[in-house]
Design a protein around this motif. Structure first.
Motif, PDB file in Angstrom:
ATOM      1  N   UNK A 533       0.824  -1.208   0.000  1.00 30.18           N
ATOM      2  CA  UNK A 533       0.000   0.000   0.000  1.00 30.18           C
ATOM      3  C   UNK A 533       0.860   1.260   0.000  1.00 30.18           C
ATOM      4  N   UNK A 534       1.885   1.277   0.834  1.00 31.57           N
ATOM      5  CA  UNK A 534       2.749   2.461   0.895  1.00 31.57           C
ATOM      6  C   UNK A 534       3.453   2.690  -0.433  1.00 31.57           C
ATOM      7  N   UNK A 535       3.929   1.605  -1.057  1.00 26.39           N
ATOM      8  CA  UNK A 535       4.605   1.721  -2.348  1.00 26.39           C
ATOM      9  C   UNK A 535       3.642   2.232  -3.422  1.00 26.39           C
ATOM     10  N   UNK A 536       2.410   1.735  -3.404  1.00 26.45           N
ATOM     11  CA  UNK A 536       1.422   2.180  -4.397  1.00 26.45           C
ATOM     12  C   UNK A 536       1.147   3.669  -4.258  1.00 26.45           C
ATOM     13  N   UNK A 537       1.051   4.150  -3.019  1.00 21.39           N
ATOM     14  CA  UNK A 537       0.787   5.577  -2.820  1.00 21.39           C
ATOM     15  C   UNK A 537       1.975   6.424  -3.269  1.00 21.39           C
ATOM     16  N   UNK A 538       3.192   5.924  -3.060  1.00 22.95           N
ATOM     17  CA  UNK A 538       4.373   6.656  -3.556  1.00 22.95           C
ATOM     18  C   UNK A 538       4.358   6.729  -5.086  1.00 22.95           C
ATOM     19  N   UNK A 539       3.985   5.630  -5.723  1.00 23.34           N
ATOM     20  CA  UNK A 539       3.936   5.619  -7.191  1.00 23.34           C
ATOM     21  C   UNK A 539       2.832   6.525  -7.720  1.00 23.34           C
ATOM     22  N   UNK A 540       1.723   6.620  -6.985  1.00 30.27           N
ATOM     23  CA  UNK A 540       0.664   7.545  -7.395  1.00 30.27           C
ATOM     24  C   UNK A 540       1.154   8.988  -7.327  1.00 30.27           C
ATOM     25  N   UNK A 541       1.942   9.299  -6.316  1.00 27.33           N
ATOM     26  CA  UNK A 541       2.526  10.654  -6.251  1.00 27.33           C
ATOM     27  C   UNK A 541       3.445  10.891  -7.444  1.00 27.33           C
ATOM     28  N   UNK A 542       4.256   9.887  -7.759  1.00 27.83           N
ATOM     29  CA  UNK A 542       5.157  10.013  -8.909  1.00 27.83           C
ATOM     30  C   UNK A 542       4.376  10.170 -10.210  1.00 27.83           C
ATOM     31  N   UNK A 543       3.157   9.622 -10.254  1.00 22.31           N
ATOM     32  CA  UNK A 543       2.321   9.696 -11.460  1.00 22.31           C
ATOM     33  C   UNK A 543       1.500  10.981 -11.524  1.00 22.31           C
ATOM     34  N   UNK A 544       1.733  11.894 -10.584  1.00 18.44           N
ATOM     35  CA  UNK A 544       1.083  13.197 -10.672  1.00 18.44           C
ATOM     36  C   UNK A 544       0.005  13.488  -9.648  1.00 18.44           C
ATOM     37  N   UNK A 545      -0.301  12.556  -8.749  1.00 13.47           N
ATOM     38  CA  UNK A 545      -1.288  12.817  -7.697  1.00 13.47           C
ATOM     39  C   UNK A 545      -0.633  13.684  -6.627  1.00 13.47           C
ATOM     40  N   UNK A 546      -1.207  14.853  -6.372  1.00 13.03           N
ATOM     41  CA  UNK A 546      -0.582  15.824  -5.468  1.00 13.03           C
ATOM     42  C   UNK A 546      -1.048  15.694  -4.024  1.00 13.03           C
ATOM     43  N   UNK A 547      -2.286  15.226  -3.824  1.00 14.79           N
ATOM     44  CA  UNK A 547      -2.884  15.272  -2.489  1.00 14.79           C
ATOM     45  C   UNK A 547      -3.558  13.939  -2.202  1.00 14.79           C
ATOM     46  N   UNK A 548      -3.199  13.280  -1.093  1.00 14.10           N
ATOM     47  CA  UNK A 548      -3.766  11.979  -0.727  1.00 14.10           C
ATOM     48  C   UNK A 548      -4.468  12.107   0.620  1.00 14.10           C
ATOM     49  N   UNK A 549      -5.746  11.719   0.650  1.00 19.61           N
ATOM     50  CA  UNK A 549      -6.599  11.883   1.828  1.00 19.61           C
ATOM     51  C   UNK A 549      -7.164  10.531   2.232  1.00 19.61           C
ATOM     52  N   UNK A 550      -7.362  10.321   3.542  1.00 16.51           N
ATOM     53  CA  UNK A 550      -8.060   9.124   4.025  1.00 16.51           C
ATOM     54  C   UNK A 550      -9.249   9.561   4.876  1.00 16.51           C
ATOM     55  N   UNK A 551     -10.419   9.019   4.555  1.00 15.31           N
ATOM     56  CA  UNK A 551     -11.648   9.291   5.291  1.00 15.31           C
ATOM     57  C   UNK A 551     -12.170   7.978   5.855  1.00 15.31           C
ATOM     58  N   UNK A 552     -12.431   7.925   7.150  1.00 16.03           N
ATOM     59  CA  UNK A 552     -12.868   6.666   7.757  1.00 16.03           C
ATOM     60  C   UNK A 552     -13.824   6.921   8.911  1.00 16.03           C
ATOM     61  N   UNK A 553     -14.683   5.972   9.120  1.00 15.02           N
ATOM     62  CA  UNK A 553     -15.568   6.025  10.275  1.00 15.02           C
ATOM     63  C   UNK A 553     -14.938   5.418  11.507  1.00 15.02           C
ATOM     64  N   UNK A 554     -13.712   4.939  11.368  1.00 19.39           N
ATOM     65  CA  UNK A 554     -13.019   4.296  12.472  1.00 19.39           C
ATOM     66  C   UNK A 554     -12.499   5.339  13.454  1.00 19.39           C
ATOM     67  N   UNK A 555     -11.901   4.868  14.535  1.00 20.35           N
ATOM     68  CA  UNK A 555     -11.412   5.755  15.582  1.00 20.35           C
ATOM     69  C   UNK A 555     -10.159   6.506  15.129  1.00 20.35           C
ATOM     70  N   UNK A 556      -9.873   7.594  15.869  1.00 20.70           N
ATOM     71  CA  UNK A 556      -8.689   8.403  15.566  1.00 20.70           C
ATOM     72  C   UNK A 556      -7.416   7.571  15.663  1.00 20.70           C
TER      73      UNK A 556
END
Length: 706
Positions: A533-556
């Motif tokens: 998962x961490x590697x995929x998010x790094x590659x998404x940044x390299x592919x031009x994604x500037x901002x990554x957000x996580x939204x969850x109903x789980x606890x802080x």
């Protein structure tokens, strides 16, 4: 199957069959043979009753014998089984194309050689009627389009007394149409085959009466269902086949069939259909038709709907192509007035931009959709590729998206006189009715502990993104998140319990169980983060994604642990579905191009609000229905490949647009100046259109973003 060997070389055998192969059996025969791991390619020749097989020949004699044994083993039963798996033959046949071309060209040559000239003229006029009829339909509809251009160009040849040129022009147009239809059909066939390989599943009741508690259930491939089987569909699950409800009540979302966004109530005796999904409730469905038939129907619907979901850039270009047609007529008029040459006027009418731009763009998209299916994602239309290519922000749900959705209970705390065993047993009793990953974790933990959870509660109510409410001995029982149990249900948690939960369940997702307003227990659940998962998010940044957000109903605490591990920019926890929807809408309103990735019913509002919504393949059917793209599995690397594929599609369509405009402009210039004859213009125009189309049907190379 009886056969005789006609010819063979190492790695390839051609055999003669005992009889001809019906058209409807060609796909099935190919699929049966291709199931053998040694066989790499099969070509069936139905008219000559033969087939050619290419195979791996690392151990020449042994591999050859195995392949021949595979051919000999084919029988009517295996053909029938393969046909049931794929009940329609959609493949365009190269040999059929050759026959159609031979008929068209052979008929033209025979008429030129053997018909007397007057009869040849009459035959040409008879063929011309189809072009005139098509042109008249366009004019009556108020369109000045390509059929009008074609009819005018051919008509000029008749006017100047040259029926031979008119006949050859119609021949060239006919050949171009055959090749263009074949190119498009090949791309659609490839897409449909790719989608057919994506499995669907169902929960079948193999034995017993569904009215009896504890009826057996098993998860099976939907293609294995047959008419008469009994399946159960519950909240968040898809309806994989057509059938009729025998027991239960469900709210069914039928948007994929009717376009109606609101779920409709379905109860005993009502029909339900494949491709729909249960938003709430539970229903036992008696299967009425084979899954293969309903799946083919849903796939064909998807391919047809994709035409209505074209990218804005593609629509603009197709619109531009249509707008150029009147200018073709204006140019032809200017040429006629200035040169007094009907031949040059005809040449100005022979070349259009519309066919090439529409066909080349459409095939580019079909090829991308087909490759998407093979890569592990289903895309519902080219507009979603465009949104994916231009996105700068990606929003993730947590459970089942960034985590494995295979959570495990790691700790159970008991309060108020309850024991841990009682907490786990009663929690499993409530949770067994629902498909959420946390619910499965509780049920599985009880099963591993050998706990029988005979139902003591009343009917249960599933509150989306909240939890479950029921009653125990007349007292209200609830299980769910801290927000639901403490804030909405006003359950008071003693300080001692708070301390124990903070100490023993820190960093875990926590389910709270309360009866009659008092806390009975807390269950700590750990959901491992997906590998890569961490590697995929790094590659998404390299592919031009500037901002990554996580939204969850789980606890802080649980959210912070995942966010830190995978590299999230912005993490929001304890959210309701409406909160997720509002945040995504705010991001869109701020000018960001947003991708939303989720898997649950509670993600559906946010999925629909984003520029492109992506549902995980392991998620609920409602999420998949709302989403624009579905990942077949849960591999986040698919997102990286999807981003790259979308960018490559954009590059290919941009390059094709420039090339089509440039080449056809050159043809027009050559025609009006007399450098090219109308026939030469037609040959080059139609040939280049087919060539561009076949080139754009090639697989995409997924390279890194610039």
């Amino acid at each position: 199957m009886f056969y005789s060997i006609i010819h063979e070389v190492p790695g390839r055998i051609r055999v003669k069959l005992a009889g001809s192969v019906p058209e409807g059996d060609i796909d099935a025969l190919e699929r049966v043979l291709m199931a053998d791991p040694l066989i790499e390619q099969v070509q069936v020749y139905p008219r000559t009753a033969s087939l050619a097989v290419c195979y791996r020949s690392e151990q020449a004699f042994a591999d050859r014998e195995c392949v021949l044994a595979c051919i000999a083993a084919v029988d009517a039963a295996s053909i029938e089984a393969a046909r049931a798996d794929f009940s329609v033959a959609l493949a365009p046949r190269t040999n059929n194309l050759m026959i159609d071309i031979a008929n068209l060209v052979g008929g033209y040559v025979a008429r030129r050689w053997f018909l007397p000239a007057p009869l040849g003229v009459l035959f040409a006029l008879w063929n011309y009627r189809a072009y005139v009829a098509e042109a008249l339909r366009s004019l009556v509809a108020g369109r000045l389009d390509v059929p009008v251009l074609d009819a005018a160009a051919i008509g000029i040849s008749f006017i100047k007394g040259d029926p031979a040129t008119a006949g050859s022009t119609m021949l060239l147009l006919g050949l171009g149409e055959l090749l263009e239809d074949y190119a498009r059909a090949t791309s659609e066939h490839e897409l449909i085959y790719s989608l057919l390989d994506i499995p669907d599943y169902a929960t079948r009741i193999p034995v017993g009466d569904p009215d009896l508690r504890g009826a057996a259930e098993e998860r099976v491939a939907a293609k294995d269902l047959v008419p008469g089987d009994l399946i159960v569909v519950r909240t968040g699950m898809p309806v994989p086949v057509d059938g009729v409800i025998e027991r239960g009540l469900a709210m069914v979302n039928q948007a994929s069939l009717t376009g109606e966004p609101l779920a409709v109530e379905r109860s005993v005796g009502d029909d339900v259909f494949a491709g729909t999904a249960v938003e709430d409730g539970e229903a036992y469905v008696r299967v009425r038709s084979a899954a293969a038939d309903t799946k083919v129907r849903s796939i064909v619907n998807l391919v047809e709907r994709s035409e209505a979901l074209k990218a804005e850039a593609l629509l603009r270009r197709e619109s531009l192509a249509d707008q150029i047609v009147p200018w073709n007529f204006l140019l032809a008029g200017v040429v006629a007035l200035t040169t007094r040459s009907l031949e040059r006027t005809s040449a100005a009418l022979m070349v259009d931009y519309s066919c090439a731009l529409k066909l080349v763009g459409g095939i580019s998209v079909l090829s991308a959709m087909s490759q998407s299916a093979r890569e592990g994602f289903t895309v519902k239309g080219s507009k979603h590729f465009e949104a994916m290519a231009t996105a700068d922000t990606i929003v993730f749900d947590k459970t089942g998206t960034l985590t494995e959705a295979t959570p495990k209970v790691v700790e159970v705390l008991a309060f108020g006189g309850w024991t841990r065993t009682e907490v786990l047993r009663f929690a499993a009793c409530l949770e067994e009715h629902f498909p959420h990953p946390a619910a499965r974790a509780v049920v599985n933990a009880a099963a591993r502990a050998g706990l029988k959870h005979r139902e003591r509660h009343a009917e249960v109510e599933y509150l989306v993104a909240h939890g479950i409410a029921s009653s125990l001995d007349g007292k209200r029982a609830v299980i769910g998140s801290e927000h639901f149990v403490i804030e909405d249900e006003a359950v008071v948690i003693p300080q001692e319990a708070r301390t124990a939960i903070a100490r023993d369940l820190h960093g875990l997702s926590v389910l709270y169980l309360a009866v009659d307003g008092e806390l009975c227990g807390a269950i700590g659940i750990d959901d491992p983060i997906k590998a890569g998962a961490a590697q995929a998010l790094r590659e998404l940044r390299d592919a031009g994604i500037e901002h990554i957000v996580m939204l969850t109903g789980d606890s802080e605490q649980a959210a912070a642990r995942v966010a830190a591990a995978v590299g999230i920019d912005d993490c929001r926890a304890d959210l309701m579905p409406e909160d997720k929807h509002e945040i995504v809408e705010r991001l869109c309103a701020a000018g960001r191009r947003v991708i939303m990735v989720g898997d649950g019913i509670n993600d559906s509002p946010a999925l629909s609000a984003a520029h492109v919504g992506i549902a995980m393949g392991s998620g609920t059917a409602i999420a998949k229905e709302v989403a624009d793209i579905t990942l077949t599995g849960g591999d986040l690397e698919s997102l990286v490949r999807l981003r790259k594929l979308s960018s490559e599609l954009t590059r290919r369509m941009d390059a094709s647009f420039v090339q089509v405009i440039a080449l056809n402009s050159a043809l027009l210039a050559g025609g009006v100046t007399g450098v090219l004859s109308p026939q030469a213009s037609s040959i080059i125009h139609n040939g280049s259109t087919v060539a561009f189309s076949l080139r754009n049907a090639r697989p995409y190379t997924l390279r890194a973003e610039a």
